[in-house]
Write a protein that holds these residues in place. Structure first.
Motif, PDB file in Angstrom:
ATOM      1  N   VAL A 275       0.853  -1.187   0.000  1.00  0.00           N
ATOM      2  CA  VAL A 275       0.000   0.000   0.000  1.00  0.00           C
ATOM      3  C   VAL A 275       0.888   1.236   0.000  1.00  0.00           C
ATOM      4  O   VAL A 275       1.749   1.403   0.863  1.00  0.00           O
ATOM      5  N   LYS A 276       0.671   2.105  -1.005  1.00  0.00           N
ATOM      6  CA  LYS A 276       1.430   3.340  -1.093  1.00  0.00           C
ATOM      7  C   LYS A 276       0.520   4.503  -0.690  1.00  0.00           C
ATOM      8  O   LYS A 276      -0.651   4.548  -1.049  1.00  0.00           O
ATOM      9  N   HIS A 277       1.097   5.434   0.054  1.00  0.00           N
ATOM     10  CA  HIS A 277       0.337   6.574   0.549  1.00  0.00           C
ATOM     11  C   HIS A 277       0.770   7.837  -0.188  1.00  0.00           C
ATOM     12  O   HIS A 277       1.960   8.103  -0.341  1.00  0.00           O
ATOM     13  N   ASP A 278      -0.204   8.605  -0.689  1.00  0.00           N
ATOM     14  CA  ASP A 278       0.100   9.898  -1.300  1.00  0.00           C
ATOM     15  C   ASP A 278      -1.020  10.885  -0.987  1.00  0.00           C
ATOM     16  O   ASP A 278      -1.939  10.595  -0.199  1.00  0.00           O
ATOM     17  N   LEU A 279      -0.999  12.030  -1.602  1.00  0.00           N
ATOM     18  CA  LEU A 279      -1.993  13.081  -1.325  1.00  0.00           C
ATOM     19  C   LEU A 279      -3.406  12.658  -1.708  1.00  0.00           C
ATOM     20  O   LEU A 279      -4.393  13.220  -1.212  1.00  0.00           O
ATOM     21  N   PHE A 280      -3.511  11.695  -2.591  1.00  0.00           N
ATOM     22  CA  PHE A 280      -4.828  11.285  -3.086  1.00  0.00           C
ATOM     23  C   PHE A 280      -5.368  10.052  -2.357  1.00  0.00           C
ATOM     24  O   PHE A 280      -6.360   9.461  -2.764  1.00  0.00           O
ATOM     25  N   GLY A 281      -4.637   9.628  -1.302  1.00  0.00           N
ATOM     26  CA  GLY A 281      -5.106   8.484  -0.529  1.00  0.00           C
ATOM     27  C   GLY A 281      -4.195   7.274  -0.659  1.00  0.00           C
ATOM     28  O   GLY A 281      -3.056   7.377  -1.137  1.00  0.00           O
ATOM     29  N   ASP A 282      -4.711   6.140  -0.258  1.00  0.00           N
ATOM     30  CA  ASP A 282      -3.948   4.900  -0.297  1.00  0.00           C
ATOM     31  C   ASP A 282      -4.169   4.172  -1.612  1.00  0.00           C
ATOM     32  O   ASP A 282      -5.292   4.092  -2.108  1.00  0.00           O
ATOM     33  N   LEU A 283      -3.087   3.683  -2.169  1.00  0.00           N
ATOM     34  CA  LEU A 283      -3.161   2.953  -3.427  1.00  0.00           C
ATOM     35  C   LEU A 283      -2.469   1.614  -3.276  1.00  0.00           C
ATOM     36  O   LEU A 283      -1.292   1.536  -2.900  1.00  0.00           O
ATOM     37  N   GLU A 284      -3.190   0.533  -3.537  1.00  0.00           N
ATOM     38  CA  GLU A 284      -2.599  -0.806  -3.463  1.00  0.00           C
ATOM     39  C   GLU A 284      -1.920  -1.149  -4.775  1.00  0.00           C
ATOM     40  O   GLU A 284      -2.495  -0.965  -5.852  1.00  0.00           O
ATOM     41  N   GLU A 285      -0.716  -1.635  -4.662  1.00  0.00           N
ATOM     42  CA  GLU A 285       0.075  -1.947  -5.862  1.00  0.00           C
ATOM     43  C   GLU A 285       0.756  -3.295  -5.683  1.00  0.00           C
ATOM     44  O   GLU A 285       1.205  -3.641  -4.591  1.00  0.00           O
ATOM     45  N   THR A 286       0.819  -4.069  -6.752  1.00  0.00           N
ATOM     46  CA  THR A 286       1.494  -5.356  -6.711  1.00  0.00           C
ATOM     47  C   THR A 286       2.930  -5.190  -7.193  1.00  0.00           C
ATOM     48  O   THR A 286       3.172  -4.649  -8.275  1.00  0.00           O
ATOM     49  N   VAL A 287       3.868  -5.640  -6.373  1.00  0.00           N
ATOM     50  CA  VAL A 287       5.288  -5.455  -6.659  1.00  0.00           C
ATOM     51  C   VAL A 287       5.878  -6.735  -7.251  1.00  0.00           C
ATOM     52  O   VAL A 287       5.639  -7.832  -6.762  1.00  0.00           O
ATOM     53  N   TYR A 288       6.623  -6.560  -8.331  1.00  0.00           N
ATOM     54  CA  TYR A 288       7.347  -7.667  -8.942  1.00  0.00           C
ATOM     55  C   TYR A 288       8.821  -7.289  -9.057  1.00  0.00           C
ATOM     56  O   TYR A 288       9.168  -6.116  -9.200  1.00  0.00           O
ATOM     57  N   CYS A 289       9.666  -8.292  -9.002  1.00  0.00           N
ATOM     58  CA  CYS A 289      11.104  -8.062  -9.092  1.00  0.00           C
ATOM     59  C   CYS A 289      11.533  -8.056 -10.554  1.00  0.00           C
ATOM     60  O   CYS A 289      11.348  -9.046 -11.273  1.00  0.00           O
ATOM     61  N   ASP A 290      12.121  -6.955 -10.986  1.00  0.00           N
ATOM     62  CA  ASP A 290      12.545  -6.823 -12.380  1.00  0.00           C
ATOM     63  C   ASP A 290      13.672  -7.802 -12.708  1.00  0.00           C
ATOM     64  O   ASP A 290      13.697  -8.396 -13.784  1.00  0.00           O
ATOM     65  N   GLY A 291      14.597  -7.988 -11.748  1.00  0.00           N
ATOM     66  CA  GLY A 291      15.706  -8.916 -11.976  1.00  0.00           C
ATOM     67  C   GLY A 291      15.235 -10.347 -12.128  1.00  0.00           C
ATOM     68  O   GLY A 291      15.743 -11.097 -12.959  1.00  0.00           O
ATOM     69  N   CYS A 292      14.231 -10.749 -11.320  1.00  0.00           N
ATOM     70  CA  CYS A 292      13.678 -12.100 -11.416  1.00  0.00           C
ATOM     71  C   CYS A 292      12.965 -12.301 -12.747  1.00  0.00           C
ATOM     72  O   CYS A 292      13.077 -13.360 -13.381  1.00  0.00           O
ATOM     73  N   LYS A 293      12.210 -11.281 -13.187  1.00  0.00           N
ATOM     74  CA  LYS A 293      11.475 -11.382 -14.455  1.00  0.00           C
ATOM     75  C   LYS A 293      12.432 -11.538 -15.624  1.00  0.00           C
ATOM     76  O   LYS A 293      12.182 -12.325 -16.544  1.00  0.00           O
ATOM     77  N   LYS A 294      13.523 -10.791 -15.600  1.00  0.00           N
ATOM     78  CA  LYS A 294      14.469 -10.813 -16.712  1.00  0.00           C
ATOM     79  C   LYS A 294      15.527 -11.899 -16.554  1.00  0.00           C
ATOM     80  O   LYS A 294      16.317 -12.131 -17.473  1.00  0.00           O
ATOM     81  N   GLU A 295      15.536 -12.549 -15.368  1.00  0.00           N
ATOM     82  CA  GLU A 295      16.522 -13.592 -15.061  1.00  0.00           C
ATOM     83  C   GLU A 295      17.944 -13.076 -15.258  1.00  0.00           C
ATOM     84  O   GLU A 295      18.799 -13.718 -15.874  1.00  0.00           O
ATOM     85  N   THR A 296      18.198 -11.894 -14.689  1.00  0.00           N
ATOM     86  CA  THR A 296      19.519 -11.291 -14.741  1.00  0.00           C
ATOM     87  C   THR A 296      20.102 -11.241 -13.327  1.00  0.00           C
ATOM     88  O   THR A 296      19.409 -11.499 -12.347  1.00  0.00           O
ATOM     89  N   PHE A 297      21.369 -10.874 -13.233  1.00  0.00           N
ATOM     90  CA  PHE A 297      22.026 -10.793 -11.936  1.00  0.00           C
ATOM     91  C   PHE A 297      21.778  -9.457 -11.256  1.00  0.00           C
ATOM     92  O   PHE A 297      21.999  -9.308 -10.063  1.00  0.00           O
ATOM     93  N   ILE A 298      21.310  -8.477 -12.030  1.00  0.00           N
ATOM     94  CA  ILE A 298      21.072  -7.147 -11.472  1.00  0.00           C
ATOM     95  C   ILE A 298      19.577  -6.822 -11.547  1.00  0.00           C
ATOM     96  O   ILE A 298      18.810  -7.520 -12.208  1.00  0.00           O
ATOM     97  N   GLY A 299      19.188  -5.778 -10.847  1.00  0.00           N
ATOM     98  CA  GLY A 299      17.803  -5.327 -10.901  1.00  0.00           C
ATOM     99  C   GLY A 299      16.872  -6.015  -9.940  1.00  0.00           C
ATOM    100  O   GLY A 299      15.650  -5.906 -10.067  1.00  0.00           O
ATOM    101  N   HIS A 300      17.385  -6.711  -8.942  1.00  0.00           N
ATOM    102  CA  HIS A 300      16.532  -7.407  -7.981  1.00  0.00           C
ATOM    103  C   HIS A 300      16.088  -6.465  -6.866  1.00  0.00           C
ATOM    104  O   HIS A 300      16.803  -5.516  -6.517  1.00  0.00           O
ATOM    105  N   ASN A 301      14.913  -6.723  -6.326  1.00  0.00           N
ATOM    106  CA  ASN A 301      14.433  -5.895  -5.215  1.00  0.00           C
ATOM    107  C   ASN A 301      14.596  -6.595  -3.872  1.00  0.00           C
ATOM    108  O   ASN A 301      14.049  -6.165  -2.862  1.00  0.00           O
ATOM    109  N   GLY A 302      15.380  -7.676  -3.854  1.00  0.00           N
ATOM    110  CA  GLY A 302      15.686  -8.359  -2.609  1.00  0.00           C
ATOM    111  C   GLY A 302      16.792  -7.657  -1.848  1.00  0.00           C
ATOM    112  O   GLY A 302      17.202  -6.538  -2.199  1.00  0.00           O
ATOM    113  N   ILE A 303      17.297  -8.299  -0.825  1.00  0.00           N
ATOM    114  CA  ILE A 303      18.331  -7.716   0.041  1.00  0.00           C
ATOM    115  C   ILE A 303      19.701  -8.118  -0.486  1.00  0.00           C
ATOM    116  O   ILE A 303      20.114  -9.279  -0.371  1.00  0.00           O
ATOM    117  N   TYR A 304      20.401  -7.174  -1.093  1.00  0.00           N
ATOM    118  CA  TYR A 304      21.724  -7.473  -1.637  1.00  0.00           C
ATOM    119  C   TYR A 304      22.729  -7.716  -0.514  1.00  0.00           C
ATOM    120  O   TYR A 304      22.770  -6.985   0.477  1.00  0.00           O
TER     121      TYR A 304
END
Length: 332
Positions: A275-304
């Motif tokens: 859930v992201k909070h901004d001036l217009f209220g709360d917005l639910e968003e689904t997060v995906y890892c770009d590195g996992c999608k592309k199967e690369t070594f970089i671009g991951h949203n995990g803990i390096y």
């Protein structure tokens, strides 16, 4: 002394309570390493995939819960091979490959031992190691080595054959760290110089592993090897403060990581609703890892993962032992 193939956590806790705590530490998360396997899930709470490995879960009645692969049942071995592609390398293969590395460094063969391919055995050389012109024993001790996806770290220390469970005498060990410690023992006379160079050896040996139980076994084997080599040289065990510092180095240099991503195992967010909070209220968003999608070594949203370069200066403080992300080494 002596220590068995299957190292007792109760024994470590009794002799070096702070050391066992250090061997469980993860410097990236500032927490303990975690199981990262379902092999112990049937034991209930505290033993699930994402649960931390804590002292109380591996000591007391749970002492020897974590066992080397060779001492596990065939069913356990098959299950871990199927689930995590866990297959360990025989010591004779580790020796042959480590010998190739040393042949390149020394410019000659048979420096530490002589192999017998027909019997898949070896015999260690007995004379002190002679170093080539322009290189010294200290250069060898400080040469950086790494074992990737290390399991129980058979390429680094060889207290036992990881495929048979057979104990290997100190004089016949073939690991990368074993060789460094042998060289140190051959070229030092005082405890202070031996300890100084042993610390250098440990600072220049790196490894990473996914599964927490294997990681702990690797860390324990490296620690006990330090004690065994010191005892063989001086006829006594090292001081507790010396052993604790080696454990500290090990906890930095042998770390838990997904080797394909450079992050803490299973830390990437995929399909996670936030859930992201901004001036217009709360917005639910689904997060995906770009590195996992592309199967690369970089671009991951995990803990390096964070490691130490013990000889690298921090540009801000000018101090050695700079902390760096492992991924940044790959980028270079």
């Amino acid at each position: 002394m002596p220590y068995n193939v299957d190292i007792s956590e109760n024994d470590i806790l009794q002799r070096y309570p702070e050391v066992l705590e250090k061997l469980l530490e993860d410097h990236t998360t500032h927490k303990n390493i975690f199981w990262a396997t379902d092999s112990y899930a049937d034991k209930g709470d505290g033993f699930q995939f994402h649960d931390a490995i804590t002292i109380d879960r591996i000591t007391g009645e749970n002492d020897m819960l974590i066992r080397p692969r060779a001492l596990k049942t065939k069913e356990e071995q098959i299950g871990r091979t199927k689930d995590m592609a866990e297959v360990f390398t025989p010591s004779w293969v580790c020796n042959a490959q480590n010998n190739l590395v040393d042949e390149s460094w020394f410019g000659k063969k048979d420096v530490f031992n002589i192999e017998d391919p027909s019997t898949k055995t070896w015999k260690s050389t007995t004379s002190p190691v002679i170093f080539p012109e322009g290189k010294t024993w200290k250069n060898y001790v400080r040469a950086t080595r790494m074992e990737i996806t290390c399991g129980e770290a058979p390429y680094i220390v060889s207290r036992y054959d990881t495929t048979t469970g057979e104990f290997i005498p100190l004089q016949e060990r073939i690991g990368m760290l074993d060789r460094k410690l042998r060289v140190i023992s051959e070229n030092t006379t005082t405890t202070s110089e031996w300890l100084e160079m042993a610390q250098e050896a440990y600072k220049n040996i790196y490894a990473f592993e996914w599964q927490g139980d294997n990681l702990l076994l690797a860390r324990e084997a490296m620690l006990i090897s330090f004690i065994e080599y010191y005892h063989a040289k001086f006829g006594k065990e090292p001081l507790k403060k010396s052993t604790l510092y080696i454990a500290y180095i090990i906890s930095w240099n042998v770390w838990q990581m997904d080797g394909l991503k450079g992050v803490i195992p299973d830390s990437c967010k995929n399909g996670v609703k936030v859930v992201k909070h901004d001036l217009f209220g709360d917005l639910e968003e689904t997060v995906y890892c770009d590195g996992c999608k592309k199967e690369t070594f970089i671009g991951h949203n995990g803990i390096y993962c964070i490691i130490r370069d013990w000889g690298l200066k921090d540009p801000k403080t000018g101090e050695n032992n700079r902390k760096i992300r492992f991924i940044d080494l790959i980028k270079k």
